[in-house]
Design an enzyme around this catalytic site. Structure first.
Site, PDB file in Angstrom:
ATOM      1  N   CYS A  68       0.784  -1.239   0.000  1.00 56.67           N
ATOM      2  CA  CYS A  68       0.000   0.000   0.000  1.00 56.67           C
ATOM      3  C   CYS A  68       0.816   1.289   0.000  1.00 56.67           C
ATOM      4  O   CYS A  68       0.754   2.080  -0.934  1.00 56.67           O
ATOM      5  CB  CYS A  68      -0.915   0.070   1.227  1.00 56.67           C
ATOM      6  SG  CYS A  68      -1.934  -1.355   1.546  1.00 56.67           S
ATOM      7  N   HIS A 131      -1.989   6.991   4.173  1.00 54.11           N
ATOM      8  CA  HIS A 131      -0.902   6.019   4.211  1.00 54.11           C
ATOM      9  C   HIS A 131       0.465   6.554   3.812  1.00 54.11           C
ATOM     10  O   HIS A 131       1.350   5.787   3.403  1.00 54.11           O
ATOM     11  CB  HIS A 131      -1.258   4.797   3.342  1.00 54.11           C
ATOM     12  CG  HIS A 131      -1.113   3.510   4.103  1.00 54.11           C
ATOM     13  ND1 HIS A 131      -0.910   2.297   3.511  1.00 54.11           N
ATOM     14  CD2 HIS A 131      -1.113   3.280   5.434  1.00 54.11           C
ATOM     15  CE1 HIS A 131      -0.808   1.364   4.419  1.00 54.11           C
ATOM     16  NE2 HIS A 131      -0.939   1.937   5.596  1.00 54.11           N
TER      17      HIS A 131
END
Ligand SMILES: [Ca+2]
Ligand SMILES: [Ca+2]
Lengths: 512, 512
Positions: A68, A131
């Site tokens: 990710c 993120h």
């Protein structure tokens, strides 16, 4: 200054038409094989399939990393994680992301897509998972976004708020609650309204910008297909594919509603939409919580095709011709460059940008030769050039981990390829022809002329890449329990501040 | 007599409209994953993809056997091979087909689709591979076809005309030459004009019947995708997928030309077209000579999904709505029943017919519960009911064969599933949920309520099937070198008769 001249504000001043809106739909752990149009047998994505029929499908589109955080950092900077710092050097060929303990995040020196678009007059919003670091200096509103609704990290959990805090959900600068508390995800039933909330955030933002006649950049980074997967009640049990499929159906439905709103507002033709995913399906969570990588080998965490080849659809009615398929080797980093060009901007010239402008591909069907690099940490594992892929290192996970049942390639043991020791092939790489052998099951014979010719072409490209590579400062090496989301801004108002433990810097540990 | 009343001739006499033409396009060893519309990454089947967009796609469509002959016998009789005799009992769970040594073939007692359609006034033709026996009594023109251009068996070779004769190519009753002689296939380069010849045969037949205003049944059974795969010069090297892809491209192009002719002749709306394949892709020949089964397990010869799940497209403009996907569990045997109903006929009532009428599915979107049975020889290996599949036996091939490099599941070793010994699970079958786990990688836990409930449902269906099953006389047990194609009718005229060896009956031997 030059940028400003070409910007939306500049163009508007000159009476030039407004640049198109940009809507990036980024999935989390969704695999190449999860869409009907990519062959998923249950065919439960009518809206995405229609989007493809009305736009351009990319069967050869890649993320920048099988995980990710690095993939998302690459999307927003147009640069490989090895350049923008989203990697670790704590071990060889080690995957890394941003857990709550992470000290690092996106460096101020990086220029992010929202930052550049904002300067050009765009209204910018991120919905969903950031993120790119959660400490204050990494906040998305410090990196070009005007608005944020979502969370800085993955919705792992549930946590007990003691050893680790539950993840905060932000609206703009402040936390407005936490996962598993104000924003419930029932891990047992899979029920959560989050995708519906994320959809509403998107629709509301689109409506507001259309009303204000302002070009917008919306980055819709939903995470319902990341384990623990979730869906809202009307979608729970609606899929033939189990809970993972329920999440996909809800996202497909949401995409349909967004495209429909664009049509209703008569801005479909002035909105560029791109759909893709941050990494391959997480086969460790299959079958109930993981997706499908179609005919490709292995999944998330690996540098086989299943780890990095992604579904990808471009949609821009009246500009991108309908029903096209492009075999351009595409990268998630191309969305950076392409978006800038759409906005009338040029990509920064003071640094290496890995992303290409895909507009000639999408508007005129052009094909451009370019390599795809597959990294784990700072190790170049593989490269694809044309139809050929060379593996310099093979590695799934350790025997120790594998024997505990953690399998990135369930039912897909290709002898000498899906290895559980890090095997070096830098002198004599394993070569595959991805057209004849998309599943990476049949290495070319070292003695073949095809091997020899391909190797020389690839060697040249890799040498050039490595000779000129200046790795960024690794951001994912240092962890500290004290930097977790104990007391995000806004926690006082909510009475949800938690006392951090003592600050202890340590090397982050990543199992694979 | 009742049949006649409902037949084309009868309807014509009553001034009723002519029943539709029927065009069955049967591929050889083509896999579920070989078409763009099923997710093949190179997306080289624009004509078939368009056919699907204009018609109905079946993602859950099955052949009746993982091998050529039994599957074709089932298509033309509407009956499982265990009923029509296309199996062997020479060994347990043994696959069998009709090699040149075969003594048996399609029994006279079976009523074939062309036979019934011919009685109803249809002009009938088979182009390509027959594979239902090559001795005189099995000749396709003795079983309902008016015309034939093609070969009785597989184009294996090349042979030296001594140990074995090269395969004959027939026009109607007589041989007009042999493969590798008058009908060359260059095994080294892969060049052959056969698909072009088969295309011309089809176009010519369609034109003639349209001119004669006669309803037609054309069974187009090409074999270019069966190893050794071949293509004509314009298609050689045209695919990103190697020689196998070249063959697929040529077939796709041919299908495009056939549909285009139907449109040009204004008979598209009066012609029902169905495209499917006789068994899954032969992964033993992959990657250069074998196709793709997409996300499904193993391939030809096996009773995993890769062996029997097939691409399937129905096309009948103005009747079948465009762009539909049906999750009906379909079978190649349904084409028998459906074709009869299209012709205004009823399937024979004096025997068990396994095929369903798919018209309610195709015209009204109906879904009918029905099991799919997976046999090897006379052994019921597995059954699918709804989304669940039960394996009563698992078996790929022997360790001995496997160690020699013959692998039906390359790179797909699923522990306890892709076994190299015949493993019996009749008491406690391995169950899979094909929606969540199309790749048959994650057996359900025996302790789960899902397992228990599913098992009772499946047990009932299997008991009913087995209790009422009357196996046909096995046709594929006895072989004899003397019955090979030494001197087919017409050989004298060509000077191509070969002397047969002494007649010695022996048990046919099948390696797996
Ligand atoms: Ca992800
Ligand atoms: Ca076959």
């Amino acid at each position: 200054r030059l940028l400003l001249l070409l910007s939306a504000a500049g163009l508007a001043a000159l009476g030039a038409p407004q640049p198109p809106n940009i809507l990036l739909l980024l999935m989390d752990d969704m695999g190449w094989g999860d869409l009907g149009v990519y062959g998923e047998p249950s065919r439960e994505t009518p809206n995405l399939d229609r989007m493809a029929a009305e736009g351009m499908l990319f069967p050869n589109f890649y993320s920048a990393n099988p995980l990710c955080s690095p993939s998302r950092a690459a999307l927003l900077t147009g640069r490989l994680p090895i350049r923008n710092g989203f990697y670790t050097t704590n071990a060889h060929a080690r995957n890394a992301y941003t857990p709550q303990e992470i000290v690092g995040g996106i460096p101020d020196s990086e220029r992010l897509l929202p930052e550049l678009l904002k300067e050009a007059g765009y209204a910018t919003k991120i919905v969903g998972k950031w993120h790119l670091g959660h400490r204050p200096q990494f906040h998305p509103l410090k990196h070009g976004f005007d608005e944020w609704f979502g969370s800085p990290n993955c919705h792992f959990g549930p946590y007990d708020n003691k050893a680790k805090p539950n993840l905060p959900v932000y609206r703009d600068w402040d936390m407005v609650g936490r996962f598993y508390e104000e924003f419930p995800i029932n891990v047992k039933t899979g029920e959560s309204n989050l995708t519906q909330i994320y959809l509403e955030e998107a629709l509301d933002f689109i409506r507001r910008q259309q009303a204000a006649q302002r070009p917008f950049f919306l980055y819709w980074a939903v995470d319902a297909t990341h384990a623990p997967v979730y869906a809202s009640r009307p979608f729970l049990g609606s899929s033939q594919r189990g809970r993972y499929g329920d999440a996909v159906r809800e996202i497909d439905d949401s995409v349909g509603k967004m495209l429909s709103l664009l049509r209703t507002l008569s801005i479909a033709e002035s909105t560029f939409v791109f759909f893709t995913s941050d990494n391959g399906a997480a086969l460790i969570s299959a079958p109930s919580q993981g997706g499908s990588n179609g005919p490709f080998l292995c999944g998330k965490q690996t540098t086989f095709e299943g780890g990095m080849r992604e579904p990808a659809i471009a949609w821009w009615p009246k500009h991108i011709p309908a029903g096209q398929v492009s075999h351009q080797l595409g990268s998630i980093m191309d969305l950076f460059t392409t978006s800038l060009v759409l906005a009338g901007l040029k990509p920064p010239s003071d640094r290496v940008i890995d992303g290409l402008d895909l507009l000639p591909t999408m508007l005129q069907g052009q094909l451009t030769d370019r390599p795809i690099f597959y990294y784990r940490g700072n190790t170049l594992m593989a490269v694809t050039l044309g139809q050929h892929k060379a593996h310099f290192w093979t590695w799934t996970n350790s025997w120790e981990e594998f024997r505990q049942g953690i399998d990135f390639c369930p039912g897909q043991n290709v002898s000498g390829v899906t290895t559980h020791t890090q095997e070096e092939h830098t002198k004599l790489p394993l070569l595959f022809h991805l057209g004849r052998d998309p599943g990476e099951k049949f290495p070319l014979s070292f003695a073949s002329t095809e091997y020899q010719g391909t190797l020389s072409r690839i060697t040249l490209v890799v040498q050039q890449h490595q000779d000129t590579l200046v790795p960024g400062q690794p951001q994912l090496n240092v962890c500290n329990q004290a930097v977790m989301n104990w007391a995000p801004p806004g926690c006082e108002k909510l009475g949800k501040c938690l006392p951090p433990p003592e600050s202890v810097l340590e090397k982050c540990y990543w199992p694979h």
